[in-house]
Design a protein around this motif. Structure first.
Motif, PDB file in Angstrom:
ATOM      1  N   ASP A  65      18.543  31.172  21.507  1.00 22.90           N
ATOM      2  CA  ASP A  65      17.262  31.808  21.186  1.00 22.90           C
ATOM      3  C   ASP A  65      16.899  32.886  22.212  1.00 22.90           C
ATOM      4  OD1 ASP A  65      15.069  32.247  19.616  1.00 22.90           O
ATOM      5  OD2 ASP A  65      13.860  30.635  20.487  1.00 22.90           O
ATOM      6  N   ARG A 104      26.261  25.796  30.448  1.00 22.64           N
ATOM      7  CA  ARG A 104      25.277  26.872  30.291  1.00 22.64           C
ATOM      8  C   ARG A 104      25.625  27.694  29.057  1.00 22.64           C
ATOM      9  NH1 ARG A 104      21.968  27.830  34.867  1.00 22.64           N
ATOM     10  NH2 ARG A 104      22.514  26.465  36.614  1.00 22.64           N
ATOM     11  N   TRP A 118      18.809  19.741  26.129  1.00 20.68           N
ATOM     12  CA  TRP A 118      18.896  21.077  26.704  1.00 20.68           C
ATOM     13  C   TRP A 118      17.562  21.477  27.324  1.00 20.68           C
ATOM     14  CZ3 TRP A 118      18.343  20.018  21.599  1.00 20.68           C
ATOM     15  CH2 TRP A 118      17.273  20.622  20.924  1.00 20.68           C
ATOM     16  N   SER A 161      15.853  25.234  29.485  1.00 14.49           N
ATOM     17  CA  SER A 161      16.115  26.590  29.962  1.00 14.49           C
ATOM     18  C   SER A 161      16.520  26.553  31.431  1.00 14.49           C
ATOM     19  CB  SER A 161      14.884  27.475  29.771  1.00 14.49           C
ATOM     20  OG  SER A 161      13.833  27.023  30.610  1.00 14.49           O
ATOM     21  N   THR A 162      17.383  27.499  31.797  1.00  9.98           N
ATOM     22  CA  THR A 162      17.806  27.553  33.204  1.00  9.98           C
ATOM     23  C   THR A 162      16.625  27.837  34.131  1.00  9.98           C
ATOM     24  OG1 THR A 162      18.387  29.881  32.869  1.00  9.98           O
ATOM     25  CG2 THR A 162      20.159  28.265  32.661  1.00  9.98           C
ATOM     26  N   ASP A 163      15.599  28.492  33.581  1.00 11.38           N
ATOM     27  CA  ASP A 163      14.398  28.730  34.402  1.00 11.38           C
ATOM     28  C   ASP A 163      13.750  27.414  34.803  1.00 11.38           C
ATOM     29  OD1 ASP A 163      14.806  31.425  34.173  1.00 11.38           O
ATOM     30  OD2 ASP A 163      13.420  31.675  32.487  1.00 11.38           O
ATOM     31  N   TRP A 201      12.711  19.491  29.062  1.00 11.82           N
ATOM     32  CA  TRP A 201      13.941  19.156  28.353  1.00 11.82           C
ATOM     33  C   TRP A 201      13.626  18.755  26.902  1.00 11.82           C
ATOM     34  CZ3 TRP A 201      19.119  19.165  29.966  1.00 11.82           C
ATOM     35  CH2 TRP A 201      19.322  19.547  31.291  1.00 11.82           C
ATOM     36  N   ARG A 232      23.826  30.395  25.672  1.00 12.41           N
ATOM     37  CA  ARG A 232      22.745  31.256  25.206  1.00 12.41           C
ATOM     38  C   ARG A 232      22.135  30.632  23.961  1.00 12.41           C
ATOM     39  NH1 ARG A 232      20.630  34.864  28.442  1.00 12.41           N
ATOM     40  NH2 ARG A 232      19.896  35.982  26.592  1.00 12.41           N
ATOM     41  N   GLN A 284      17.772  33.154  25.356  1.00 11.01           N
ATOM     42  CA  GLN A 284      17.641  32.760  26.754  1.00 11.01           C
ATOM     43  C   GLN A 284      18.789  31.847  27.163  1.00 11.01           C
ATOM     44  OE1 GLN A 284      14.153  30.427  27.528  1.00 11.01           O
ATOM     45  NE2 GLN A 284      14.527  28.988  25.875  1.00 11.01           N
ATOM     46  N   GLN A 285      18.980  31.742  28.457  1.00 10.57           N
ATOM     47  CA  GLN A 285      20.030  30.894  29.002  1.00 10.57           C
ATOM     48  C   GLN A 285      19.519  29.459  29.087  1.00 10.57           C
ATOM     49  OE1 GLN A 285      22.867  32.437  29.838  1.00 10.57           O
ATOM     50  NE2 GLN A 285      24.085  30.899  30.902  1.00 10.57           N
ATOM     51  N   VAL A 286      20.339  28.515  28.570  1.00  7.29           N
ATOM     52  CA  VAL A 286      19.956  27.104  28.601  1.00  7.29           C
ATOM     53  C   VAL A 286      21.077  26.296  29.239  1.00  7.29           C
ATOM     54  CG1 VAL A 286      18.455  27.268  26.573  1.00  7.29           C
ATOM     55  CG2 VAL A 286      20.870  26.696  26.276  1.00  7.29           C
TER      56      VAL A 286
END
Length: 457
Positions: free
Chosen positions: A256, A252, A277, A279-281, A211, A254, A258-260
């Protein structure tokens, strides 16, 4: 003919269908099905438990992140509240009321030394009258943020500016302004700080792994950010640019490429926000890792169960094939011995086959003995019959008397045979044998005889 052929073919077809339905399958198939019946529900339950565990972990991360963001925001808000308190104290200074600005400048500079804050006094035109960043009497320009100064005058309440680049400081700063009532020369007192001083508040709280966080003003300009966030002071934060959603709700977006997932805290005092924030990963990784581990262990357990089922099926198959060979030997009349099998039920069947083999061997021996005995006795009877025929012929005068005598002798022989069959190996009593042989030749018993049981000579 056609109708009768169809009637004959239909039962045969039904029989073939029934046989296909009742086709035998190897024991490995049933063990494999048993493994699947046990393994598949276990995997489904594991998926449900992992999903629930992931939801619980995500809720923990959500609560921890929101709590950390709130703690960072409250730390910044306490800093600003302290600046407001300092302004209130300075606004009541007798030196300020008496317009002794040099002494007021020196006292304020001494009081604020080491705090990172500097005092500015503005007149009604928002020109700087003093600034503790520079010595008293140095040339000063108008304020770099007249919009916030005008807002503070209208509100008559402590006002926090957004981020701006200060000409005197030559860096990014923010101001806290307070109106000075009943003072003809000084309209506003301002405490200004370098934006970089607030970076420590962001670093004082440990965010969850993966984070990042940034402190932004009402215009979404970055006041301070964590070192690994990739933003510098004065950059525009491209996330959470609107405040439509409640701050405690994750969003959620977008960023850079990627999904955040973003979390937010809002300050009621300054209007600033702390935005975190990841990343969703990083957020979904626990579930993905858990699913990968479940899949890996599921494959390992399935392979181990399949191997175990194969080994068990092989042991059972060997035992069943042994029983088949024993049954074939039993069918051929060969002796069968009981064997020790790993399955108790199969071993019990083997003992039953051995007992049946022993019983059959005894029965076969008995049959062979009786056959030999029958053959021997048949030969003897033939000899006896021939002797009986010759002996009967000696005393016979004519054919009828010969036939009658011969029949009586045959009847006696038949009675002897009956006695032999009835008594078996136990033998026949001599008295019983004599009576059975004499009976055909005895005259009938006269009516009223005193000795009905004795034959006449």
């Amino acid at each position: 003919m056609t109708g009768s052929s169809q009637n004959i073919a239909q039962p045969a077809q039904r029989e073939r269908s029934r046989r296909r339905l009742m086709r035998s399958l190897p024991v490995a198939t049933y063990l494999g099905a048993l493994v699947l019946v046990i393994l598949i529900p276990a995997l489904v339950v594991s998926l449900v438990l992992i999903n629930r565990n992931n939801q619980a972990q995500e809720e923990v991360v959500r609560s921890l992140t929101n709590a950390t963001v709130q703690a960072v925001g409250q730390s910044v808000e306490r800093e600003i509240a302290g600046m407001v308190t300092t302004l209130r104290v300075l606004s009541t200074s007798e030196l300020l009321k008496a317009a002794q600005f040099r002494e007021f400048h020196d006292r304020a500079a001494t009081a604020l030394a080491g705090t990172g804050a500097y005092l500015i006094a503005l007149d009604g035109a928002f020109d700087q009258m003093l600034n503790t960043r520079v010595p008293y009497g140095a040339a000063l320009s108008p304020t770099s943020d007249p919009a916030t100064a005008a807002q503070a005058m209208q509100r008559s309440a402590p006002t926090v500016s957004g981020l701006f680049f200060g000409r005197t400081a030559s860096r990014w700063v923010f101001n806290v302004l307070l109106q000075v009532p009943e003072n003809e020369q000084v309209s506003l007192l301002v405490l200004t700080q370098n934006a970089e001083n607030l970076a420590g508040a962001l670093q004082s709280r440990q965010l969850p792994t993966g984070w990042h966080a940034a402190l932004v003003d009402s215009g979404n300009l970055v006041v301070a950010a964590t070192p690994d966030a990739g933003f510098e002071t004065g950059n525009v934060l491209p996330m959470r640019q609107t405040q439509d959603q409640p701050p405690e709700e994750w969003q959620r977006e977008r960023f850079d490429g990627q999904q955040v997932v973003t979390a937010e805290w809002r300050s009621a005092l300054s209007g600033w926000r702390v935005i975190a924030w990841a990343s969703t990963d990083a957020v979904d990784r626990p579930l993905g890792d858990a699913l990968l581990w479940l899949a890996a262990w599921g494959v390992i357990i399935a392979l181990a169960a399949a191997l175990l089922a194969f080994l068990i099926a092989e042991r059972i198959g060997i035992s069943v094939r042994g029983l088949r060979r024993d049954a074939q030997r039993l069918g051929r009349g060969e002796p069968v011995a009981a064997k020790a099998y790993p399955v108790a039920e199969i071993a019990e069947v083997s003992r039953a086959l051995a007992d049946a083999s022993a019983s059959r061997q005894a029965a076969d021996n008995e049959v062979r003995f009786l056959m030999r005995e029958v053959a021997h006795r048949s030969k003897n009877q033939m000899t006896v019959i021939a002797a009986m025929a010759r002996q009967t012929a000696r005393g016979a005068d004519d054919v009828p008397s010969y036939v009658q005598s011969f029949e009586r002798r045959i009847q006696g022989l038949a009675r002897s045979t009956d006695l032999l069959l009835n008594n078996g190996r136990a033998g026949v009593a001599l008295e019983e044998l004599v009576e059975s042989q004499i009976a055909p030749f005895s005259p009938p018993t006269p009516t009223g005889s005193m000795f009905p049981d004795l034959p006449f000579a």
